[in-house]
Design a protein around this motif. Structure first.
Motif, PDB file in Angstrom:
ATOM      1  N   VAL A 110       0.833  -1.215   0.000  1.00  0.00           N
ATOM      2  CA  VAL A 110       0.000   0.000   0.000  1.00  0.00           C
ATOM      3  C   VAL A 110       0.861   1.257   0.000  1.00  0.00           C
ATOM      4  CG1 VAL A 110      -0.290   0.219   2.522  1.00  0.00           C
ATOM      5  CG2 VAL A 110      -2.110   0.962   0.992  1.00  0.00           C
ATOM      6  N   GLN A 111       2.058   1.169   0.545  1.00  0.00           N
ATOM      7  CA  GLN A 111       2.940   2.335   0.555  1.00  0.00           C
ATOM      8  C   GLN A 111       4.089   2.200  -0.444  1.00  0.00           C
ATOM      9  OE1 GLN A 111       6.044   2.455   3.249  1.00  0.00           O
ATOM     10  NE2 GLN A 111       6.108   4.675   3.490  1.00  0.00           N
ATOM     11  N   PRO A 170      16.500   0.090   2.027  1.00  0.00           N
ATOM     12  CA  PRO A 170      17.004  -0.024   3.394  1.00  0.00           C
ATOM     13  C   PRO A 170      15.921  -0.598   4.308  1.00  0.00           C
ATOM     14  CG  PRO A 170      17.359   2.206   2.555  1.00  0.00           C
ATOM     15  CD  PRO A 170      16.518   1.489   1.547  1.00  0.00           C
ATOM     16  N   GLU A 173      14.932   1.225  10.664  1.00  0.00           N
ATOM     17  CA  GLU A 173      15.611   1.051  11.949  1.00  0.00           C
ATOM     18  C   GLU A 173      14.649   0.476  12.994  1.00  0.00           C
ATOM     19  OE1 GLU A 173      18.521   4.307  13.094  1.00  0.00           O
ATOM     20  OE2 GLU A 173      16.980   4.595  14.624  1.00  0.00           O
ATOM     21  N   SER A 193      -8.076   4.857   6.110  1.00  0.00           N
ATOM     22  CA  SER A 193      -8.001   5.875   5.066  1.00  0.00           C
ATOM     23  C   SER A 193      -7.478   7.198   5.623  1.00  0.00           C
ATOM     24  CB  SER A 193      -9.393   6.037   4.454  1.00  0.00           C
ATOM     25  OG  SER A 193      -9.370   7.032   3.484  1.00  0.00           O
ATOM     26  N   LEU A 196      -3.788   6.825   6.002  1.00  0.00           N
ATOM     27  CA  LEU A 196      -3.062   6.768   4.733  1.00  0.00           C
ATOM     28  C   LEU A 196      -3.022   8.113   4.027  1.00  0.00           C
ATOM     29  CD1 LEU A 196      -4.279   3.301   3.442  1.00  0.00           C
ATOM     30  CD2 LEU A 196      -1.902   3.921   3.910  1.00  0.00           C
ATOM     31  N   LYS A 197      -3.988   8.973   4.299  1.00  0.00           N
ATOM     32  CA  LYS A 197      -3.914  10.284   3.655  1.00  0.00           C
ATOM     33  C   LYS A 197      -3.281  11.337   4.554  1.00  0.00           C
ATOM     34  CE  LYS A 197      -8.756  11.533   4.307  1.00  0.00           C
ATOM     35  NZ  LYS A 197     -10.030  11.850   3.670  1.00  0.00           N
ATOM     36  N   PRO A 199       0.276  12.861   6.386  1.00  0.00           N
ATOM     37  CA  PRO A 199       1.664  12.887   5.895  1.00  0.00           C
ATOM     38  C   PRO A 199       2.598  11.973   6.689  1.00  0.00           C
ATOM     39  CG  PRO A 199       1.152  14.922   7.085  1.00  0.00           C
ATOM     40  CD  PRO A 199      -0.057  14.042   7.182  1.00  0.00           C
ATOM     41  N   PHE A 200       2.079  11.037   7.468  1.00  0.00           N
ATOM     42  CA  PHE A 200       2.943  10.318   8.410  1.00  0.00           C
ATOM     43  C   PHE A 200       3.454   8.966   7.897  1.00  0.00           C
ATOM     44  CE2 PHE A 200       0.039  13.034  11.016  1.00  0.00           C
ATOM     45  CZ  PHE A 200       0.951  14.051  11.146  1.00  0.00           C
ATOM     46  N   GLU A 201       3.324   8.737   6.618  1.00  0.00           N
ATOM     47  CA  GLU A 201       3.958   7.594   5.948  1.00  0.00           C
ATOM     48  C   GLU A 201       3.674   6.252   6.607  1.00  0.00           C
ATOM     49  OE1 GLU A 201       7.493   8.304   3.608  1.00  0.00           O
ATOM     50  OE2 GLU A 201       8.048   9.828   5.057  1.00  0.00           O
ATOM     51  N   PHE A 221      13.467   5.771  11.161  1.00  0.00           N
ATOM     52  CA  PHE A 221      14.405   6.040  12.244  1.00  0.00           C
ATOM     53  C   PHE A 221      13.618   6.251  13.547  1.00  0.00           C
ATOM     54  CE2 PHE A 221      16.596   7.491   8.371  1.00  0.00           C
ATOM     55  CZ  PHE A 221      17.671   6.617   8.427  1.00  0.00           C
ATOM     56  N   SER A 224      11.941   9.534  14.279  1.00  0.00           N
ATOM     57  CA  SER A 224      10.889   9.819  13.321  1.00  0.00           C
ATOM     58  C   SER A 224       9.636   8.987  13.614  1.00  0.00           C
ATOM     59  CB  SER A 224      11.422   9.523  11.913  1.00  0.00           C
ATOM     60  OG  SER A 224      10.375   9.408  11.000  1.00  0.00           O
ATOM     61  N   TYR A 227       7.877  10.404  16.649  1.00  0.00           N
ATOM     62  CA  TYR A 227       7.182  11.642  16.298  1.00  0.00           C
ATOM     63  C   TYR A 227       5.899  11.354  15.523  1.00  0.00           C
ATOM     64  CZ  TYR A 227       6.181  15.800  13.500  1.00  0.00           C
ATOM     65  OH  TYR A 227       5.553  16.844  12.871  1.00  0.00           O
ATOM     66  N   ARG A 228       6.028  10.503  14.488  1.00  0.00           N
ATOM     67  CA  ARG A 228       4.863  10.244  13.635  1.00  0.00           C
ATOM     68  C   ARG A 228       3.801   9.462  14.381  1.00  0.00           C
ATOM     69  NH1 ARG A 228       6.580   7.039   9.143  1.00  0.00           N
ATOM     70  NH2 ARG A 228       8.696   6.878   9.916  1.00  0.00           N
TER      71      ARG A 228
ATOM     72  N   ASP B 114      -9.932   9.963  -0.169  1.00  0.00           N
ATOM     73  CA  ASP B 114     -10.036   8.767   0.672  1.00  0.00           C
ATOM     74  C   ASP B 114      -9.325   7.574   0.038  1.00  0.00           C
ATOM     75  OD1 ASP B 114     -11.342   9.828   2.793  1.00  0.00           O
ATOM     76  OD2 ASP B 114     -13.363   9.391   2.024  1.00  0.00           O
ATOM     77  N   ARG B 116      -7.116   8.054  -2.496  1.00  0.00           N
ATOM     78  CA  ARG B 116      -5.832   8.587  -2.934  1.00  0.00           C
ATOM     79  C   ARG B 116      -5.582   8.453  -4.442  1.00  0.00           C
ATOM     80  NH1 ARG B 116      -6.255   5.908   1.290  1.00  0.00           N
ATOM     81  NH2 ARG B 116      -5.475   3.967   0.402  1.00  0.00           N
ATOM     82  N   PHE B 138      -2.048  17.533  -1.345  1.00  0.00           N
ATOM     83  CA  PHE B 138      -1.665  16.325  -2.067  1.00  0.00           C
ATOM     84  C   PHE B 138      -0.806  16.696  -3.274  1.00  0.00           C
ATOM     85  CE2 PHE B 138      -4.722  14.394   0.616  1.00  0.00           C
ATOM     86  CZ  PHE B 138      -4.483  13.024   0.589  1.00  0.00           C
ATOM     87  N   ARG B 225      -0.037  12.327  -0.154  1.00  0.00           N
ATOM     88  CA  ARG B 225      -0.037  13.465   0.743  1.00  0.00           C
ATOM     89  C   ARG B 225       1.358  14.077   0.748  1.00  0.00           C
ATOM     90  NH1 ARG B 225      -3.106  15.280   5.257  1.00  0.00           N
ATOM     91  NH2 ARG B 225      -2.065  17.202   5.885  1.00  0.00           N
ATOM     92  N   LYS B 226       1.372  15.402   0.695  1.00  0.00           N
ATOM     93  CA  LYS B 226       2.660  16.092   0.722  1.00  0.00           C
ATOM     94  C   LYS B 226       3.380  15.850   2.033  1.00  0.00           C
ATOM     95  CE  LYS B 226       2.372  20.079  -2.255  1.00  0.00           C
ATOM     96  NZ  LYS B 226       2.146  21.518  -2.320  1.00  0.00           N
ATOM     97  N   GLU B 296      12.788  15.260  11.713  1.00  0.00           N
ATOM     98  CA  GLU B 296      13.216  14.150  10.848  1.00  0.00           C
ATOM     99  C   GLU B 296      14.260  14.616   9.838  1.00  0.00           C
ATOM    100  OE1 GLU B 296       9.804  11.288   9.560  1.00  0.00           O
ATOM    101  OE2 GLU B 296       8.928  13.245   9.951  1.00  0.00           O
TER     102      GLU B 296
END
Lengths: 366, 482
Positions: A110-111, A170, A173, A193, A196-197, A199-201, A221, A224, A227-228, B114, B116, B138, B225-226, B296
């Motif tokens: 998905v990513q 990679p 970590e 959803s 996933l939308k 910005p936290f990957e 890492f 990161s 934080y996320r 939703d 994407r 986005f 997403r940006k 980060e």
């Protein structure tokens, strides 16, 4: 038949009189003619450049061998291929050629993308016994048509893979998982959803109705991820209680391999849908058990033996594939979703060009 | 550059073909006066020009279908055209062809956060796809240098990349579905908002097929997403090899920057004179960009800087502000313009394994001496995609031919070290006849077999991609059949 070299394989194919089954490790439950062409002698990593994120291996190389080599350099196959053995009830050694032939991709799809997105090049023997190469071992390559993607997911029906080149990434970590209590599928998919939308990957997004729980994986890492996961936790608070699970590698390996279905009897299907459409689709199929991966875009479904799930689905945008069923069900319903007439004509045309004598895994893909 | 002789039968039937097209298209969508067809005589590979017989500008999938059906029946070659920014001659017409431009089809059809994705008509420009979703934070990831002008149709045809594909991939990794018109006028839909194919991955082979399999009129594209922020660091080295090792060490460390750009002396100087970006006077310059939250980015950049320091950089500058970031990128992004001020140039596009960088740069330097033509190098170093820019004087007799020969030698070198002829521009006509160097006859036959299935009469963009001698029998069979 167990050729020792690509050239020997080519000669063998040229001399074939009867259809054959193409067999890597034989772990993914693909049936076919009794005579099999095996790739178990075509093994070995032929090139690995960690600084270029590329690995080339013969098709019969065990996935475990590749993962060990990558692990030693802190890298991985980012598309997270599943191990079918537990689900399908097979033994044997999964091979990289089998992964590619099935375009086998796990939760990170998905990513990060599917196996086909990481496949840089292939060598294969076509149905005339000719050795063909396409792509190469570099990440950006638009030289001629992209047969690499075509070979990924063709399940051996276009040729016998002999060597594959892959982009590797990679290894993160650390990873952490957020578990959101979501009472029903609709809320669960909405939570996935929303994540996933953001910005936290998010690198894994599963809803498990059995535990009424949405699972979201964050990798990277340490700082990161911390934080996320804080940010995402607050963003998801509206959907239900959110807990952070620290050691979640085993959890994700289980989700990848559909471990929840291993002990349950019945047929297992995978349905690819538009994620937001998943709750409605789940309502149509009335499965005994479901699991929603890829943010809802992949539904795992357990149904009684022989159920025609596609009849329950009716018309929908997506496709339904049988992963585990009795041979009779597979031959009655077909493992793969029937295509529209236009696409079916193209598919048949391509197969006829690549394997004009219809030798490879006949009947498997329409 | 050799192109097939125009088919006299087709040229003779121009009036008939024009008449039939006018029956299915509005008058202003059919261009037939020689003074006007000239506007379509070339793309961004301007060294080669040939006005088409006709040009058509359909506004709907139905019109595209009508055009292709008629051209198929009349045996007229069709050259699809996005915005005409191809550097490989992908949209170069032949005198007996109809140019099919998709520029009028530029609507956004659906935006779905939703799930994407965005669904657009393919005449829409790359940058305006991001433009449609930018307010909501986005973006559409593939970012070819021509993104202000280039169309999604052309991006799909060439499987375009960009500077940020180390992390986000190229067009094929961001394309979810297409509506495509086949040469016989039939319309197929492949993929959509769901992932992966239920059968053979036809979408995968259509993307990058250079307009030879069908005309894609609608595309479903993945939007992302940006990230919270992006920040580059600039580093200068006095040795190409050292810079190459630095790139490799960064990648091996476990960091995946979104972009690693490399420039050599000639480019650094040209860009500095042109854009005044404050670039150091050095042999090799790297721009490495990372993304994420402030913390980060701090963390990743501190690791990258630590690695860079081990390689004795002559300059190391972390951007401290948005203005500084823009300035660091300004030089790189104006590289083509800056080189254009020095002279005419030809931009190449080979890819090499990253580990071969020092050797390849050394060999290019030697060849540059032999040919007597200067060359500057900009390079997506993370993924091995090189853009050598060979300077020549178009007005000096023999210079273009010399430049072409030099370019061919560089591309062959890319193949010989384990790379390929083209990383993101496509084969078009430019690299068509070099395909023998990378592929065996069986390799090419497998690819041409795909075209046989999609376009049995070989009418769609027929004289591209494959060496003319390799595709000749197929193209000749079509003409003989008429």
């Amino acid at each position: 038949m167990n050729p020792k070299t690509e050239a020997e394989l080519a000669e063998m194919v040229a001399g074939l009189k009867e259809p054959v089954r193409i067999k890597g490790g034989g772990t993914r439950g693909i049936a076919g003619p009794d005579v099999a062409i095996e790739t178990s002698e075509l093994t070995g990593i032929t090139l690995y450049e960690p600084g270029a994120l590329t690995l080339v291996a013969k098709a019969g190389t065990p996935v475990a061998e590749i993962e060990a080599a990558l692990d030693a350099e802190g890298q991985q196959l980012a598309f997270e291929p599943m191990d079918h053995r537990g689900l399908v009830g097979t033994s044997g050694t999964p091979t990289i050629g089998g992964v590619v032939a099935g375009n086998v991709s796990g939760p990170r799809r998905v990513q990060a993308g599917a196996c086909r997105d990481f496949l840089l090049g292939v060598r294969y023997v076509d149905g005339m016994g000719q050795v063909v190469k396409n792509g190469g071992r570099v990440m950006k390559n638009v030289t001629g048509y992209d047969l690499v993607k075509l070979m990924a997911g063709s399940w051996g029906t276009l040729g016998v893979l002999t060597e594959v080149s892959l982009k590797v990434l990679p290894k993160p970590e650390v990873s952490a998982t957020l578990a959101v209590q979501a009472p029903d599928v609709t809320t669960g998919i909405a939570a996935l959803s929303a994540a996933l939308k953001s910005p936290f990957e998010v690198s894994g997004a599963v809803y498990d109705p059995n535990n009424a729980c949405a699972l979201l994986r964050l990798e990277g890492f340490a700082g990161s991820v911390a934080y996320r996961s804080d940010k995402l936790k607050s963003a998801l608070a509206g959907f239900g209680d959110v807990n952070r699970i620290e050691q979640s590698d085993t959890l994700w390996a289980g989700l990848r391999d559909a471990a929840n279905f291993h002990e349950e009897s019945g047929d297992v299907w995978r349905i690819s849908v538009k994620p937001s459409g998943a709750p409605e689709i789940a309502g149509r199929i009335q499965a005994d058990r479901t699991l929603f991966d890829w943010g809802g875009g992949l539904i795992w479904a357990l149904v009684p033996d022989g159920t025609d799930l596609r009849a329950r689905l009716g018309a929908f945008d997506g496709h339904a594939t049988i992963v585990r069923a009795e041979p009779e069900t597979l031959s009655n319903l077909g493992r793969f979703q029937p295509e529209t007439p236009g696409l079916s004509a193209l598919t048949r045309g391509i197969r006829h060009k690549f394997d004009p004598r219809g030798l490879f895994n006949p009947g498997l893909m329409g | 550059m050799e192109m097939p002789t125009p088919n006299p039968d087709v040229l003779r039937r121009k009036a008939v073909v024009l008449q039939r097209l006018l029956q299915v298209l509005p008058e202003d969508a059919v261009i037939h006066e020689p003074s006007e067809t000239r506007a379509y005589e070339c793309d961004a590979l301007t060294a080669y020009k040939c006005p088409p017989m006709l040009a058509v500008l359909p506004a709907t999938t139905q019109e595209v279908s009508d055009i292709l059906r008629i051209c198929n029946e009349e045996g007229v070659p069709v050259v699809p055209r996005g915005s005409g920014t191809s550097l490989a001659g992908g949209a170069l017409p032949t005198a007996d062809s109809v140019i099919l431009g998709v520029a009028r089809m530029n609507e956004v059809l659906e935006v779905d956060y939703d799930n994407r994705f965005i669904r657009v008509q393919t005449g829409r420009t790359n940058l305006s796809v991001t433009g449609a979703v930018e307010e909501d934070e986005f973006f559409y990831a593939p970012d070819p240098s021509s993104q202000l002008a280039c169309a999604i149709a052309g991006n799909i045809a060439m499987n375009s990349g960009g500077a940020h594909c180390l992390k986000y991939g190229v067009t094929t990794n961001n394309l979810l579905g297409v509506k495509m018109v086949m040469m016989d006028g039939s319309v197929v839909e492949i993929g959509g908002a769901h992932l992966d194919s239920g059968g053979l991955d036809l979408l995968g082979v259509i993307c990058g097929s250079e307009g030879q399999l069908g005309v894609v009129t609608e595309a479903t594209l993945r939007i992302l997403r940006k990230p919270e922020g992006a920040r580059p660091v600039l580093m200068g080295f006095d040795d190409n090899e050292v810079a190459g090792h630095c790139v490799s060490d960064i990648i091996k460390s476990g960091i995946l920057p979104v972009a690693i750009e490399f420039m050599d002396t000639l480019c650094i100087k040209a860009c500095e004179n042109f854009a005044h970006a404050g670039y150091p006077d050095c042999t090799a310059l790297l721009i490495v960009e990372v993304e994420g939250s402030e913390a980060e980015m701090d963390y990743q950049l501190s690791k990258i800087i630590e690695i860079a320091k081990r390689h004795n950089p002559v300059e190391l500058r972390e951007s401290q502000s948005a203005e500084e970031s823009a300035k660091i990128w300004l030089g790189r992004k104006s590289a083509f313009g800056a080189m254009g001020q020095l002279n005419d140039y030809m931009c190449l596009d080979g890819t090499i394994p990253v580990s071969s960088l020092p050797e390849v740069l050394r060999r290019i330097g030697e060849m540059s001496q032999d040919y007597g033509l200067p060359v500057g190098n900009v390079f997506h170093a993370g993924d091995g995609n090189m853009h050598p820019l060979i300077l020549f004087d178009a007005n000096k007799p023999g210079d273009l031919e010399k430049c072409e020969a030099f370019g061919a030698d560089i591309l062959k070198l890319c193949v010989d070290v384990g790379g390929c002829l083209t990383g993101e521009h496509g084969v078009g006509i430019e690299k068509r006849d070099l395909m023998h160097h990378q592929y065996t006859p069986a390799d090419l036959e497998a690819q041409m077999a795909i075209k046989d299935v999609f376009d049995p009469n070989w009418l769609l963009n027929p004289a591209k991609v494959f060496p003319l001698d390799a595709s000749e029998s197929r193209r000749a069979a079509r003409i003989a059949a008429e």
